[in-house]
Enzyme design. Structure first.
Site, short mmCIF file in Angstrom:
data_model
loop_
_atom_site.label_atom_id
_atom_site.label_comp_id
_atom_site.label_asym_id
_atom_site.label_seq_id
_atom_site.Cartn_x
_atom_site.Cartn_y
_atom_site.Cartn_z
N VAL A 214 1.07 -0.93 -0.15
CA VAL A 214 -0.04 0.33 0.38
C VAL A 214 0.59 1.25 0.33
O VAL A 214 0.84 1.78 -0.62
CB VAL A 214 -0.82 -0.18 0.99
CG1 VAL A 214 -2.24 1.37 1.37
CG2 VAL A 214 -2.17 -1.49 1.14
N ALA B 98 2.08 1.54 7.63
CA ALA B 98 3.13 -0.17 8.76
C ALA B 98 2.60 -0.63 9.44
O ALA B 98 1.48 -0.30 10.25
CB ALA B 98 4.57 0.36 8.99
N ALA B 99 2.86 -2.16 9.32
CA ALA B 99 2.01 -2.78 10.61
C ALA B 99 3.05 -4.54 10.27
O ALA B 99 3.21 -4.72 9.02
CB ALA B 99 0.72 -3.78 10.24
N ARG B 100 2.80 -5.03 11.27
CA ARG B 100 2.62 -6.54 11.64
C ARG B 100 1.71 -7.59 10.43
O ARG B 100 1.13 -7.48 10.84
CB ARG B 100 3.23 -7.37 12.93
CG ARG B 100 3.90 -8.55 12.79
CD ARG B 100 4.21 -8.87 14.19
NE ARG B 100 5.01 -10.31 14.35
CZ ARG B 100 4.62 -11.06 13.83
NH1 ARG B 100 3.42 -11.34 14.68
NH2 ARG B 100 5.22 -12.08 14.32
N SER C 250 -8.15 -3.15 9.04
CA SER C 250 -8.00 -4.43 8.29
C SER C 250 -9.51 -4.67 8.24
O SER C 250 -10.08 -5.10 9.09
CB SER C 250 -7.39 -5.24 8.80
OG SER C 250 -8.04 -6.94 8.29
N TYR D 154 -3.33 -11.08 14.56
CA TYR D 154 -3.42 -10.07 13.44
C TYR D 154 -4.60 -8.68 14.21
O TYR D 154 -4.66 -8.49 14.05
CB TYR D 154 -3.24 -10.34 12.77
CG TYR D 154 -3.31 -9.46 11.32
CD1 TYR D 154 -2.59 -8.61 11.37
CD2 TYR D 154 -4.14 -8.96 10.12
CE1 TYR D 154 -2.67 -6.67 10.34
CE2 TYR D 154 -4.77 -7.94 9.08
CZ TYR D 154 -3.39 -7.50 9.54
OH TYR D 154 -3.39 -6.21 8.92
N ILE E 174 -3.44 -25.15 -17.32
CA ILE E 174 -4.66 -26.01 -16.63
C ILE E 174 -5.75 -25.66 -16.61
O ILE E 174 -6.59 -24.89 -15.53
CB ILE E 174 -3.15 -26.40 -15.77
CG1 ILE E 174 -1.72 -26.68 -15.78
CG2 ILE E 174 -4.43 -27.85 -14.48
CD1 ILE E 174 -1.37 -26.38 -15.07
N SER F 186 -8.81 -2.55 -5.94
CA SER F 186 -7.75 -2.37 -6.26
C SER F 186 -6.74 -1.10 -5.48
O SER F 186 -7.28 -0.60 -4.85
CB SER F 186 -8.17 -1.85 -7.26
OG SER F 186 -8.97 -0.93 -7.67
N ILE F 187 -5.94 -1.53 -5.43
CA ILE F 187 -5.17 -0.52 -5.00
C ILE F 187 -5.60 0.86 -5.09
O ILE F 187 -5.67 1.61 -4.62
CB ILE F 187 -3.40 -0.85 -5.44
CG1 ILE F 187 -2.40 0.10 -4.10
CG2 ILE F 187 -3.13 -1.17 -6.73
CD1 ILE F 187 -2.82 -0.45 -2.44
#
Length: 331
Positions: A20, A77-79, A122, A148, A198, A213-214
């Site tokens: 992001v 920023a995040a874990r 999130s 999380y 396949i 979408s971003i």
């Protein structure tokens, strides 16, 4: 309240090298209304951007000299969510970065006179799934159980509480599954599947998923930088067009110009097969529904997603193909 007059606004973005963050920086630095500073964990150079290095975001991070004279912070920023996390105490690790680290930055920002703090949270804060046709809304009372999601939930709650006792405004955005050029994780896995000739047994999945979408996510972030009605609010964001996993795969096949068939295997059989190989969690994400309602952003901010699903998928696939080609040429 942030003035909408044509003035220079000093923006700080954390997580500059994340998915992001890097896309947001490219968009924001083109806007002459903004003077941009970014925070990274390692020294980098970005044209026309003031780059600052913070080795680790946690409860003891020293933000002195980094957030001086900043008007708006966008905290990306995040874990991030880690599959098969091997940490001895995952919740502690997530809380230290996503909760305590976020609050340390926000408290320091409030003391420094930062006017607005935009927190990229999130969808996991709102739920892991939804009933088909009954999308999640921002006012749900869900409390996440995974480390999380819980760390993000606790950060949201504490940010909103901080805003009650300071002059700094807080805005929270909960993205759904984000995709776009250079996307990784599950979306990249699906593109790897579809890029090969396949047949896949996912032609009869009758769920609904909200994706973003971003470019659509960044569009909403841009609005939330200054819109007065964003103050103190939580927003879901998606592309405005929920689709089934089968339809997503069909769109990917079309973008890849792949003529391989999509076989309509029953969902119950797919679920059983994933269970037998120990991938029940993946089955839930592939087969289940997870929809969000973005009416609040549309009504309150007069925002609608400006980019279509088809165009966004085409753009993502084009970048994927180019990247693969370049990698093959190097090897």
């Amino acid at each position: 309240m942030i003035s909408l007059r044509r003035i220079i606004i000093n923006i700080l973005i954390t997580g500059a090298t994340g998915f992001v963050g890097k896309h947001l920086i490219e968009r924001i630095k083109k806007n002459t209304q903004f003077n941009l500073t970014v925070v990274t964990r390692r020294d980098i150079f970005i044209d026309n951007v003031n780059c600052k290095t913070i080795s680790n975001i946690c409860s003891s991070t020293d933000w002195d000299g980094v957030i001086d004279n900043i008007d708006v912070i966008v905290h990306t920023a995040a874990r991030v969510h880690v599959m098969n996390d091997t940490s001895s105490n995952p919740l502690h690790e997530f809380r230290e970065v996503n909760t305590r680290g976020t609050l340390k930055l926000a408290k320091d920002a409030a003391l420094k006179g930062v006017k607005r703090f935009v927190f990229i949270s999130s969808i996991k804060v709102g739920g892991e799934s939804s009933q088909l046709g009954n999308p999640l809304t921002e006012d749900s009372n869900y409390i996440p159980s995974d480390p999380y999601g819980l760390s993000k939930y606790e950060a949201e709650q504490q940010l909103l509480e901080l805003a009650k006792h300071s002059e700094m405004e807080v805005v929270i955005i909960r993205p759904t599954l984000i995709y776009g050029p250079d996307v990784k994780a599950n979306f990249e896995t699906m593109m790897n599947w579809v890029s090969k000739p396949i047949p896949l047994p996912f032609g009869a999945i009758n769920n609904k998923r909200s994706l973003v979408s971003i470019d659509n996510l960044i569009s909403l972030i841009e609005v939330c930088l200054t819109h007065p009605k964003a103050k103190g609010e939580i927003f879901y964001v998606n592309d405005g067009n929920d689709i089934s996993t089968s339809d997503l795969l069909r769109k990917l096949y079309k973008s890849f110009s792949n003529g391989a068939p999509l076989i309509p295997m029953p969902m119950s059989l797919i679920n059983l097969l994933f269970k037998l190989i120990g991938k029940s969690d993946y089955s839930a994400r592939l087969l289940g529904s997870l929809q969000v309602d973005i009416s609040k952003a549309k009504t309150l901010l007069n925002w609608t997603p400006p980019y279509s699903v088809d165009d966004s998928i085409d753009k993502t696939v084009k970048h994927f193909i180019q990247t693969k080609k370049q990698s093959n040429e190097r090897n």
